[in-house]
Design a protein around this motif. Structure first.
Motif, mmCIF file in Angstrom:
data_model
loop_
_atom_site.group_PDB
_atom_site.id
_atom_site.type_symbol
_atom_site.label_atom_id
_atom_site.label_comp_id
_atom_site.label_asym_id
_atom_site.label_seq_id
_atom_site.Cartn_x
_atom_site.Cartn_y
_atom_site.Cartn_z
ATOM 1 N N ALA A 8 37.054 54.357 52.794
ATOM 2 C CA ALA A 8 37.655 53.123 53.303
ATOM 3 C C ALA A 8 38.662 52.555 52.303
ATOM 4 C CB ALA A 8 36.571 52.102 53.611
ATOM 5 N N ILE A 9 38.343 52.614 51.013
ATOM 6 C CA ILE A 9 39.271 52.132 49.989
ATOM 7 C C ILE A 9 40.491 53.050 49.929
ATOM 8 C CG2 ILE A 9 39.602 51.747 47.517
ATOM 9 C CD1 ILE A 9 36.621 50.954 47.401
ATOM 10 N N TYR A 10 40.257 54.341 49.957
ATOM 11 C CA TYR A 10 41.346 55.314 49.892
ATOM 12 C C TYR A 10 42.333 55.126 51.050
ATOM 13 C CZ TYR A 10 43.716 59.828 49.833
ATOM 14 O OH TYR A 10 44.660 60.806 49.808
ATOM 15 N N ASP A 11 41.812 54.816 52.233
ATOM 16 C CA ASP A 11 42.653 54.677 53.422
ATOM 17 C C ASP A 11 43.432 53.367 53.487
ATOM 18 O OD1 ASP A 11 41.951 57.175 54.316
ATOM 19 O OD2 ASP A 11 40.327 56.454 55.620
ATOM 20 N N LEU A 12 43.123 52.419 52.629
ATOM 21 C CA LEU A 12 43.862 51.151 52.645
ATOM 22 C C LEU A 12 45.318 51.363 52.243
ATOM 23 C CD1 LEU A 12 41.346 48.726 50.885
ATOM 24 C CD2 LEU A 12 42.041 48.668 53.283
ATOM 25 N N PRO A 13 46.225 50.535 52.759
ATOM 26 C CA PRO A 13 47.618 50.609 52.302
ATOM 27 C C PRO A 13 47.720 50.230 50.821
ATOM 28 C CG PRO A 13 47.427 49.237 54.275
ATOM 29 C CD PRO A 13 46.037 49.569 53.826
ATOM 30 N N LEU A 14 48.721 50.765 50.166
ATOM 31 C CA LEU A 14 48.906 50.540 48.733
ATOM 32 C C LEU A 14 48.974 49.056 48.384
ATOM 33 C CD1 LEU A 14 49.482 51.661 45.895
ATOM 34 C CD2 LEU A 14 51.904 51.676 46.520
ATOM 35 N N ALA A 15 49.722 48.295 49.163
ATOM 36 C CA ALA A 15 49.869 46.863 48.877
ATOM 37 C C ALA A 15 48.524 46.144 48.967
ATOM 38 C CB ALA A 15 50.865 46.234 49.856
ATOM 39 N N GLU A 16 47.674 46.538 49.900
ATOM 40 C CA GLU A 16 46.353 45.907 50.045
ATOM 41 C C GLU A 16 45.458 46.246 48.852
ATOM 42 O OE1 GLU A 16 43.203 43.699 51.609
ATOM 43 O OE2 GLU A 16 45.352 43.650 51.962
ATOM 44 N N LYS A 17 45.510 47.481 48.375
ATOM 45 C CA LYS A 17 44.713 47.868 47.203
ATOM 46 C C LYS A 17 45.113 47.032 45.987
ATOM 47 C CE LYS A 17 44.426 52.639 48.690
ATOM 48 N NZ LYS A 17 44.834 54.009 48.378
ATOM 49 N N ILE A 18 46.410 46.892 45.787
ATOM 50 C CA ILE A 18 46.902 46.120 44.638
ATOM 51 C C ILE A 18 46.521 44.657 44.791
ATOM 52 C CG2 ILE A 18 48.982 45.349 43.441
ATOM 53 C CD1 ILE A 18 50.189 48.117 44.084
ATOM 54 N N ARG A 19 46.625 44.123 46.013
ATOM 55 C CA ARG A 19 46.241 42.730 46.262
ATOM 56 C C ARG A 19 44.762 42.514 45.934
ATOM 57 N NH1 ARG A 19 43.787 39.481 49.579
ATOM 58 N NH2 ARG A 19 43.075 41.079 51.015
ATOM 59 N N ARG A 20 43.922 43.454 46.327
ATOM 60 C CA ARG A 20 42.491 43.324 46.038
ATOM 61 C C ARG A 20 42.201 43.465 44.548
ATOM 62 N NH1 ARG A 20 39.231 46.128 51.070
ATOM 63 N NH2 ARG A 20 40.234 44.887 52.696
ATOM 64 N N MET A 21 42.911 44.361 43.875
ATOM 65 C CA MET A 21 42.740 44.487 42.426
ATOM 66 C C MET A 21 43.074 43.168 41.734
ATOM 67 S SD MET A 21 44.362 48.274 41.723
ATOM 68 C CE MET A 21 44.600 47.952 40.003
ATOM 69 N N ARG A 22 44.181 42.551 42.147
ATOM 70 C CA ARG A 22 44.571 41.266 41.566
ATOM 71 C C ARG A 22 43.522 40.185 41.884
ATOM 72 N NH1 ARG A 22 49.563 41.749 39.559
ATOM 73 N NH2 ARG A 22 51.028 43.161 40.560
ATOM 74 N N GLY A 23 42.973 40.243 43.082
ATOM 75 C CA GLY A 23 41.943 39.274 43.467
ATOM 76 C C GLY A 23 40.693 39.401 42.602
ATOM 77 N N PHE A 24 40.240 40.647 42.381
ATOM 78 C CA PHE A 24 39.078 40.856 41.514
ATOM 79 C C PHE A 24 39.376 40.391 40.091
ATOM 80 C CE2 PHE A 24 37.707 44.168 44.665
ATOM 81 C CZ PHE A 24 36.535 43.545 45.023
ATOM 82 N N HIS A 25 40.584 40.679 39.628
ATOM 83 C CA HIS A 25 40.977 40.252 38.281
ATOM 84 C C HIS A 25 40.950 38.729 38.177
ATOM 85 C CE1 HIS A 25 44.108 39.332 35.157
ATOM 86 N NE2 HIS A 25 43.250 40.062 34.478
ATOM 87 N N GLN A 26 41.506 38.052 39.162
ATOM 88 C CA GLN A 26 41.545 36.586 39.132
ATOM 89 C C GLN A 26 40.145 35.983 39.218
ATOM 90 O OE1 GLN A 26 44.235 34.639 38.434
ATOM 91 N NE2 GLN A 26 42.641 33.109 38.260
#
Length: 156
Positions: A58-76
């Motif tokens: 499910a993570i692999y299939d996400l669009p690149l922009a969504e993965k980066i957005r979620r990474m930033r969210g976890f970081h914040q």
């Protein structure tokens, strides 16, 4: 430490078998997993991987922009927990960002540099969180990862 008399009385009255009865009831209804796999009775239950990789897929299939957005969210969220002094929660948020990093494959160098920098920040912050909760081997691992990105970094 001995329990107080009030606590001792409540412990005597506590029904310790309640959870076992609930499990047995669920088993009878077919909702709980059986203790042995059906079929081979002489095969032990394996503690190994179940090979269910649906979450990773499910993570692999996400669009690149969504993965980066979620990474930033976890970081914040990790930064917010760190500021509140909830270092264990902060550490877990940074670790969640790493999961998304592992399944992110941008095609251009600018995006790679952006997510590498985000991972570097998460490494440093995860190390600081781990240090605060006494996970010293994790501190070393996170600092090592940060130094691979930026050798000679004084924080790492």
């Amino acid at each position: 430490v001995c329990p107080s008399p009030k606590m001792a009385n409540s412990l005597k009255e506590w029904d310790w078998t309640k959870s076992y009865k609930t499990f047995e009831d669920l088993e009878e209804e077919g909702e709980a997993p059986s203790k042995k796999p059906s079929g081979d009775d002489d095969q032990p239950i394996s503690p190994a991987c179940s090979h269910d990789h649906s979450n990773e897929r499910a993570i692999y299939d996400l669009p690149l922009a969504e993965k980066i957005r979620r990474m930033r969210g976890f970081h914040q969220r990790g930064n917010n927990y760190f500021e509140e002094g909830q270092f264990d929660r902060a550490f877990l948020q940074y670790k969640n960002a790493f999961v998304y990093y592992e399944y992110t494959f941008p095609e251009d160098d600018e995006t790679w540099a952006d997510i590498d920098n985000l991972r570097f920040q998460c490494n440093l912050n995860a190390a600081a969180s781990a240090l605060r909760i006494g996970m010293f081997s994790e501190v070393l691992q996170q600092c090592y990862e940060a130094l691979k990105h930026e050798p000679g970094n004084c924080k790492a």
